[in-house]
Design a protein around this motif. Structure first.
Motif, short mmCIF file in Angstrom:
data_model
loop_
_atom_site.label_atom_id
_atom_site.label_comp_id
_atom_site.label_asym_id
_atom_site.label_seq_id
_atom_site.Cartn_x
_atom_site.Cartn_y
_atom_site.Cartn_z
N GLU A 145 -5.10 -27.75 -10.71
CA GLU A 145 -5.43 -25.95 -11.53
C GLU A 145 -5.93 -26.20 -13.16
OE1 GLU A 145 -3.22 -22.57 -11.36
OE2 GLU A 145 -4.72 -21.98 -10.33
N LEU A 146 -5.02 -27.13 -13.86
CA LEU A 146 -5.31 -26.87 -14.81
C LEU A 146 -6.46 -26.96 -15.35
CD1 LEU A 146 -2.01 -28.36 -16.71
CD2 LEU A 146 -3.01 -25.50 -16.42
N ARG A 147 -7.20 -26.56 -16.28
CA ARG A 147 -8.25 -26.19 -17.21
C ARG A 147 -8.17 -26.67 -18.89
NH1 ARG A 147 -10.39 -23.07 -13.33
NH2 ARG A 147 -12.13 -24.23 -11.23
N SER A 148 -8.99 -26.96 -19.39
CA SER A 148 -9.13 -27.07 -20.53
C SER A 148 -9.92 -25.24 -21.11
CB SER A 148 -9.76 -27.68 -21.09
OG SER A 148 -11.00 -27.52 -21.49
N PHE A 149 -9.39 -24.70 -22.56
CA PHE A 149 -9.51 -23.56 -22.76
C PHE A 149 -11.43 -23.72 -22.20
CE2 PHE A 149 -10.98 -20.60 -25.96
CZ PHE A 149 -10.22 -19.05 -25.25
N LEU A 157 -20.29 -18.34 -14.63
CA LEU A 157 -19.98 -17.04 -13.10
C LEU A 157 -20.87 -15.88 -13.58
CD1 LEU A 157 -16.87 -17.83 -12.28
CD2 LEU A 157 -18.74 -18.34 -10.79
N SER A 158 -21.21 -15.63 -14.98
CA SER A 158 -21.61 -14.46 -15.48
C SER A 158 -23.29 -14.21 -15.06
CB SER A 158 -21.55 -14.97 -17.05
OG SER A 158 -20.63 -14.88 -17.06
N LEU A 200 -16.75 -21.76 -17.84
CA LEU A 200 -17.00 -20.44 -15.76
C LEU A 200 -16.71 -19.69 -15.89
CD1 LEU A 200 -16.13 -21.00 -13.08
CD2 LEU A 200 -14.21 -20.75 -13.61
N GLY A 201 -17.16 -18.95 -17.47
CA GLY A 201 -16.95 -17.22 -17.30
C GLY A 201 -18.55 -17.75 -17.66
N LEU A 202 -19.19 -18.62 -19.07
CA LEU A 202 -20.52 -17.64 -18.93
C LEU A 202 -21.26 -18.81 -17.50
CD1 LEU A 202 -20.67 -20.05 -22.38
CD2 LEU A 202 -20.46 -17.84 -21.92
N THR A 241 -12.68 -22.97 -19.18
CA THR A 241 -12.27 -21.69 -18.62
C THR A 241 -13.36 -21.05 -19.28
OG1 THR A 241 -10.10 -22.76 -18.32
CG2 THR A 241 -11.01 -20.27 -18.44
N TYR A 242 -14.49 -21.08 -20.24
CA TYR A 242 -14.81 -20.25 -20.78
C TYR A 242 -16.25 -20.82 -20.39
CZ TYR A 242 -18.02 -18.65 -24.81
OH TYR A 242 -19.01 -17.76 -25.82
#
Lengths: 324, 324
Positions: free
Chosen positions: B199-203, B213-214, B209-211, B206-207
């Motif tokens: 699971e662990l992802r860097s900050f 998935l947006s 991934l947000g971009l 994760t950001y």
């Protein structure tokens, strides 16, 4: 032994109300379903009533549609039941309006695993070491000498899966695994259950996750990581509020994160919900308690009032920073 | 009983080579580490040699740095060991060049759970019902009457966790849970292990991934779901290209999705990488092959050239639409 007292109380009564906390999640719902099913097999009447609907991720559970919502009840008078069983609930207030259905002399059975349980019942069986209330319902079935049906096994397994994050959280004990060993023997489709509870998302919810993660923030040292869910994001994505239930897992999984927060705007202006997840070193139950909320040491939540989101964030982060 | 023969062979020899398959994952590495540790506790010499390095996600495992890479060996002559133990490997070829270290008369012990194991050993212990080779090493420890150390428990638990997807895949048996119950009794930090492995992802990631998935998109019927990773997103997030490796799991988990696609801009203008994931009904290997790529029926990839991202998307989606 409290379990024996629960069994005695069950044997002595006939018409049961079964309820769980507002905003119920998998453990609340799964425990409720298994409880109702066991009672019916004992020839009892059992009605499940909750203030809030089950989460979408749980809609695959057998029997889920027989949970009645409080707002849909025609007769809201108290006293129709001769016993109330409250599962997975730290206080009686947490069942919300359903409380009004319990008559003054109706005995209340409290079955729960929350550290913060205030022993509100006439019969209290609170096992703070149980990973999930579902584990306790499993034990109850043993005590009642009822071999679980496949459906009951599925609801209990789901309850345990949710509260242990698929056997990963530290609340998972050797006993949890022993119970799982027995449950999966009933022929459960473990992978399908996992996908329902954790993984499958609607297109809208996946889009919403993108919007939420695009706004991810962290403290300078990276130990506190948080995200916001705004009403604008809900509107833009077309997803529903409860589809965001597990999003907190994402900030929680950021490397170096000790405390993860998930802020949400609610329908009421100036009212915000906050979920907390903490690592070993941090008791997020204590943090949530400061704002009138609660939960567990590693997972908790609260509702706070503030002039605007910024203010809400500032107030909560200040408390979190003290603990980290 | 093959397990007894393994124990006999272990007792009869002194200097062991322990190897696992090329591109080793958690089960290969975890089983190898536990095996080496058990042998050392029996007073044997045990050297772990692999052709490829362990995955980054496994670098937290105790003892992992004592695995030697074949390329780093000074002496590559065969025959330095009087017994070879190969774990989690369906054929002897799969250990790659390490095979050259095994002398012609050196006995080979084959410990594996792959359905396709070809019984290449002089002693073969192949349990196709075991969820992981790690489960078998656990059994071996019982047979050797060695109580596992905490480190051994951690490596075996990790092996099982990887191969069962944290107890969710259908290979998970009641026995798997019984073993887990015993392993976690050694005081493992289950959550930390899970996070390392899954699971662990860097900050930044994760950001990112947000971009990504947006910008999620789908076909009208919802059966094809795709996302783009652009260079602009990489720059904005500060994440690296390979941190996005598992992002395709997100469109893949969208309800109703039959084919998931992950488009990426590369450093070369007009060159795009595409990853495909398909459900049971669709052979994405065939689709990727049309563009000179390949892989498996459920997971494949290719590189395509196009005037611009839009054009690349259009060309690929046309082929996918035919298959869905």
């Amino acid at each position: 032994m409290s379990l024996s007292k629960v069994v005695d109380a069950i044997r002595r009564h006939k018409r049961f109300l079964i309820s769980a906390h507002i905003d119920p999640e998998g453990d609340a719902v799964g425990s409720q379903l298994a409880m109702a099913s066991l009672l019916k097999r004992l020839g009892k009447k059992a009605v499940m009533i909750d203030e809030d609907p089950p989460p979408t991720s749980c809609m695959f559970l057998p029997g889920i549609r027989s949970i009645t919502l409080y707002k849909d009840l025609k007769d809201k008078r108290a006293g129709k039941f001769d016993c109330a069983i409250i599962v997975d609930c730290p206080t009686l207030e947490r069942i919300g309006k359903v409380k009004g259905l319990i008559g003054g002399d109706t005995p209340v059975i409290n079955i729960d695993h929350h550290v913060s349980n205030d022993m509100f019942g006439d019969v209290n069986w609170v096992d703070r070491k149980a990973a999930a209330t579902g584990e306790m319902i499993f034990e109850l079935s043993k005590k009642l000498r009822l071999r679980l049906t496949r459906d009951e096994a599925e609801t209990i397994y789901s309850a345990i899966l949710i509260d242990t994050g698929s056997f990963r959280y530290s609340n998972t004990s050797a006993k949890t695994h022993m119970i799982a060993a027995e449950l999966i023997g009933e022929g459960l489709d473990m992978n399908a259950i996992y996908e329902h509870l954790f993984e499958l998302r609607s297109f809208q919810a996946t889009y919403l996750l993108g919007l939420v993660l695009s706004g991810i923030k962290k403290s300078r040292d990276g130990k506190i990581v948080w995200v916001w869910l705004t009403k604008r994001m809900l509107k833009e994505s077309g997803a529903s509020f409860d589809e965001a239930e597990n999003f907190i897992g994402m900030p929680r999984s950021v490397k170096g994160c000790k405390a993860a927060l998930f802020f949400r705007e609610t329908d009421k202006k100036g009212v915000y919900k906050v979920s907390f997840r903490g690592s070993k070193e941090i008791d997020v139950n204590k943090i949530a308690s400061k704002f009138g909320g609660g939960g567990h040491a590693r997972a908790s939540g609260c509702t706070i009032k503030a002039a605007n989101p910024k203010q809400a964030e500032k107030t909560v982060l200040k408390e979190v920073a003290k603990a980290v």
